[in-house]
Design an enzyme around this catalytic site. Structure first.
Site, PDB file in Angstrom:
ATOM      1  N   GLN A  13      -5.025  -2.019   9.305  1.00  0.00           N
ATOM      2  CA  GLN A  13      -4.822  -3.337   8.695  1.00  0.00           C
ATOM      3  C   GLN A  13      -5.386  -4.442   9.601  1.00  0.00           C
ATOM      4  OE1 GLN A  13      -3.384  -3.848   5.534  1.00  0.00           O
ATOM      5  NE2 GLN A  13      -4.142  -5.906   5.863  1.00  0.00           N
ATOM      6  N   LYS A  58       0.837  -1.204   0.000  1.00  0.00           N
ATOM      7  CA  LYS A  58       0.000   0.000   0.000  1.00  0.00           C
ATOM      8  C   LYS A  58       0.875   1.258   0.000  1.00  0.00           C
ATOM      9  CE  LYS A  58      -3.821  -2.515   1.966  1.00  0.00           C
ATOM     10  NZ  LYS A  58      -4.460  -3.072   3.142  1.00  0.00           N
ATOM     11  N   ASP A 113     -11.414   2.020   3.234  1.00  0.00           N
ATOM     12  CA  ASP A 113     -11.608   0.568   3.062  1.00  0.00           C
ATOM     13  C   ASP A 113     -13.090   0.225   2.882  1.00  0.00           C
ATOM     14  OD1 ASP A 113      -9.557  -1.205   2.792  1.00  0.00           O
ATOM     15  OD2 ASP A 113      -9.072  -1.294   4.926  1.00  0.00           O
TER      16      ASP A 113
END
Length: 284
Positions: free
Chosen positions: A97, A53, A120
């Site tokens: 994460q 990322k 997300d």
């Protein structure tokens, strides 16, 4: 006659290039999109994802700040950090994460992220917007699946679409996006009877079960489009998906490989969400 291999690396590179050009235009107006990534603990796979990322941010000209916290971080400490980032005007997107260590409640953390910075698309407000057709972020993997199909020149309207898997991250949102593109959608799962018969009718099949060989050649009609979201390791330790790739590609019109199919798209769509967040926050 083998089917066309849909190249997720090439399509994701195109998307990242489009994002980069838009970021450059924002930079000229003094706007610098920035993503905050939080990693808790020592999960090896998570570390790889976080690095990927960061690299993607660099390639797109998006700033990134990284918070790598120890395994024993408390829930309170993580929630405080999220709140600090919610308030920070320089940060446009926040990504925590997953999975998190067992002492931290993932749901609480997802709920703590501002929906405006939830790149997300895990916050119930953004999930709800998706299901009711309102404006909001699109979940990265399902949005990537849609781009793979459309940029490969296939129309979803009126097609029979089968999604195998009903997770909140892939299965359900992928079905919703296909529906919004006027596909006729069937969602299958471990309790579905006659899965092979259901799949046989499908023009487009999305497989997201996390099990090797969920979809075999005898389940696929000639000319179907097959999108494999799986990421497994076979007995030889080789990376593979949920589809029996070598056999299915003989009957499919188009198929995504693993690796190099859906995977790169997830990160490209994350970059797109960061760009969207920066643009919307700049408008106030």
């Amino acid at each position: 006659m083998s089917g066309k291999i849909i190249d997720g690396k090439a399509i994701s590179a195109d998307i990242k290039q489009e994002v980069k050009l838009e970021v450059e235009a924002l930079n000229k107006r003094g706007i610098e999109p920035c993503l905050a990534v939080i990693l808790v603990g020592e999960n090896t796979a998570s570390k790889v994802y976080v690095n990927n990322k960061k690299k993607a941010c660099q390639a797109c000209g998006i700033q990134s700040v990284s918070y790598e916290l120890p395994e024993n971080t408390s829930e309170r400490e993580l929630l405080d950090l999220v709140e600090k980032l919610n308030q920070d005007k320089k940060i446009n997107g926040i990504l925590v994460q997953l999975p998190l260590p067992k002492q931290i409640d993932e749901t609480k953390v997802i709920l703590a992220i501002s929906p405006k910075k939830d790149v997300d698309c895990f916050h119930p407000q953004n999930v709800g917007a998706l299901h009711t057709g309102q404006k909001g972020f699109l979940p990265c993997t399902p949005a990537g699946i849609l781009e793979l199909i459309k940029r490969s020149g296939y129309d979803i309207t009126s097609k029979q679409c089968v999604v195998i898997g009903r997770s909140n991250i892939v299965g359900k949102p992928a079905a919703m996006l296909l529906l919004q593109e006027n596909g006729t959608v069937t969602i299958c799962h471990s309790k579905t009877k006659d899965l092979a018969q259901v799949c046989k009718r499908a023009d487009i099949i999305v497989v997201a079960t996390g099990k090797i060989n969920t979809l075999t050649k005898d389940m696929v009609k000639q000319g179907a489009i097959v999108i494999d979201v799986g990421m497994n390791r076979n007995e030889e330790g080789k990376l593979c998906g949920d589809v029996d790739f070598e056999a299915v590609k003989e009957v499919a019109e188009a198929i995504t490989p693993v690796p190099g199919g859906v995977g790169p798209m997830t990160i490209a769509m994350l970059m797109k969400n960061c760009l969207t967040a920066a643009k919307e926050q700049a408008q106030g």
